[in-house]
Scaffold this motif. Structure first.
Motif, PDB file in Angstrom:
ATOM      1  N   HIS A  93      69.777  41.410 -71.013  1.00  0.00           N
ATOM      2  CA  HIS A  93      70.952  41.346 -70.152  1.00  0.00           C
ATOM      3  C   HIS A  93      70.452  40.884 -68.786  1.00  0.00           C
ATOM      4  O   HIS A  93      69.250  40.718 -68.578  1.00  0.00           O
ATOM      5  CB  HIS A  93      71.641  42.710 -70.060  1.00  0.00           C
ATOM      6  N   SER A 115      67.933  43.597 -67.423  1.00  0.00           N
ATOM      7  CA  SER A 115      67.275  44.440 -68.418  1.00  0.00           C
ATOM      8  C   SER A 115      65.773  44.622 -68.221  1.00  0.00           C
ATOM      9  O   SER A 115      65.177  45.467 -68.855  1.00  0.00           O
ATOM     10  CB  SER A 115      67.561  43.920 -69.834  1.00  0.00           C
ATOM     11  N   HIS A 136      72.491  37.398 -74.757  1.00  0.00           N
ATOM     12  CA  HIS A 136      72.955  38.647 -74.150  1.00  0.00           C
ATOM     13  C   HIS A 136      73.829  39.446 -75.119  1.00  0.00           C
ATOM     14  O   HIS A 136      73.667  40.659 -75.242  1.00  0.00           O
ATOM     15  CB  HIS A 136      73.779  38.379 -72.886  1.00  0.00           C
ATOM     16  N   GLN A 137      74.773  38.772 -75.780  1.00  0.00           N
ATOM     17  CA  GLN A 137      75.767  39.498 -76.563  1.00  0.00           C
ATOM     18  C   GLN A 137      75.446  39.588 -78.050  1.00  0.00           C
ATOM     19  O   GLN A 137      75.403  40.684 -78.602  1.00  0.00           O
ATOM     20  CB  GLN A 137      77.141  38.862 -76.362  1.00  0.00           C
ATOM     21  N   GLN A 172      71.502  40.413 -78.381  1.00  0.00           N
ATOM     22  CA  GLN A 172      71.232  41.528 -77.464  1.00  0.00           C
ATOM     23  C   GLN A 172      69.753  41.643 -77.121  1.00  0.00           C
ATOM     24  O   GLN A 172      69.190  42.727 -77.045  1.00  0.00           O
ATOM     25  CB  GLN A 172      71.785  42.841 -78.042  1.00  0.00           C
ATOM     26  N   TRP A 173      69.112  40.475 -76.895  1.00  0.00           N
ATOM     27  CA  TRP A 173      67.702  40.452 -76.534  1.00  0.00           C
ATOM     28  C   TRP A 173      67.503  40.842 -75.081  1.00  0.00           C
ATOM     29  O   TRP A 173      66.467  41.397 -74.730  1.00  0.00           O
ATOM     30  CB  TRP A 173      67.117  39.072 -76.770  1.00  0.00           C
ATOM     31  N   HIS A 175      69.430  50.715 -72.698  1.00  0.00           N
ATOM     32  CA  HIS A 175      69.539  51.587 -73.868  1.00  0.00           C
ATOM     33  C   HIS A 175      70.253  52.890 -73.535  1.00  0.00           C
ATOM     34  O   HIS A 175      70.324  53.783 -74.385  1.00  0.00           O
ATOM     35  CB  HIS A 175      68.151  51.848 -74.449  1.00  0.00           C
ATOM     36  N   THR A 213      76.098  45.054 -68.351  1.00  0.00           N
ATOM     37  CA  THR A 213      77.279  44.338 -68.816  1.00  0.00           C
ATOM     38  C   THR A 213      78.092  43.810 -67.641  1.00  0.00           C
ATOM     39  O   THR A 213      78.618  42.699 -67.699  1.00  0.00           O
ATOM     40  CB  THR A 213      78.149  45.247 -69.708  1.00  0.00           C
ATOM     41  N   ASP A 256      76.253  40.807 -66.536  1.00  0.00           N
ATOM     42  CA  ASP A 256      76.475  39.748 -67.520  1.00  0.00           C
ATOM     43  C   ASP A 256      77.842  39.108 -67.282  1.00  0.00           C
ATOM     44  O   ASP A 256      78.004  37.895 -67.408  1.00  0.00           O
ATOM     45  CB  ASP A 256      76.402  40.297 -68.947  1.00  0.00           C
ATOM     46  N   LEU A 262      73.650  50.237 -69.655  1.00  0.00           N
ATOM     47  CA  LEU A 262      74.321  49.146 -70.349  1.00  0.00           C
ATOM     48  C   LEU A 262      75.588  48.732 -69.602  1.00  0.00           C
ATOM     49  O   LEU A 262      75.905  47.540 -69.528  1.00  0.00           O
ATOM     50  CB  LEU A 262      74.657  49.537 -71.785  1.00  0.00           C
TER      51      LEU A 262
END
Length: 188
Positions: free
Chosen positions: A46, A49, A39-40, A43-44, A64, A73, A76, A69
């Motif tokens: 979240h 996503s 995830h971080q 960044q593949w 994006h 986040t 996440d 995001l």
């Protein structure tokens, strides 16, 4: 009276008593590895996503865009909170069960084997549920995403098998007995 491997004195823990805290710790740590790495750092993906292609109708939050995001986040963060709670719970259960010689328990194959089992179970459950059933995210979205998702499941299965073999190779450890009162035998 001395105890054998299969016996346990009243009030002491058996090697299997490390199973629950090990698995819970492994679930939390496996979740942290997923969240921090995939995830971080890379960044593949979240948590949400891939909701533009999900199977349950969750609103799409394009990772994006700034607002997308932000929402990804936030989720996440919820995911990391659950991982943190799992680690705290695993530590609490471990601390309650291990009353003597804690360093020896932390260095035992039994505990680390069960932690690998927990990590593998995390991968299997999270991979099947989020990647395949719900479709809310994939390991690496795009061309070939199914292979990344299958690879995640294979890694989970390998962690379960490897962890099981590691803990079986550990030696008997009675974490509730004082160090001087232990019988020689299987130690981790």
């Amino acid at each position: 009276m001395a105890t054998t491997q299969g016996e346990s004195r009243a009030g002491t823990a058996r090697p299997a008593d490390l199973r629950l805290p090990g698995i819970v710790l492994g679930v939390g740590m496996g979740g942290f590895a997923d969240g921090i790495l995939l995830h971080q750092l890379l960044q593949w993906h979240h948590m949400l996503s891939s909701t533009n292609q999900d199977r349950i109708g969750v609103k799409y939050y394009d990772p994006h865009t700034v607002s997308g995001l932000e929402m990804n986040t936030l989720w996440d963060g919820v995911f990391h909170t659950v991982c943190w709670l799992a680690v705290l719970l695993g530590l609490a259960v471990l601390y309650a069960r291990v009353t003597h010689d804690r360093l020896r328990v932390w260095t035992s194959r039994v505990l680390w084997g069960w932690m690998l089992v927990g990590w593998g179970l995390f991968n299997l459950v999270e991979g099947v549920l989020d990647h395949h059933v719900l479709g809310i995210h994939h390991v690496y979205a795009g061309d070939g995403q199914v292979w990344w998702d299958i690879g995640f499941l294979v890694l989970g299965a390998l962690l379960v098998v490897g962890g099981h073999l590691l803990q079986r190779g550990g030696r008997f450890l009675d974490p509730g007995a004082p160090a001087a009162g232990r019988r020689a035998g299987r130690q981790g």
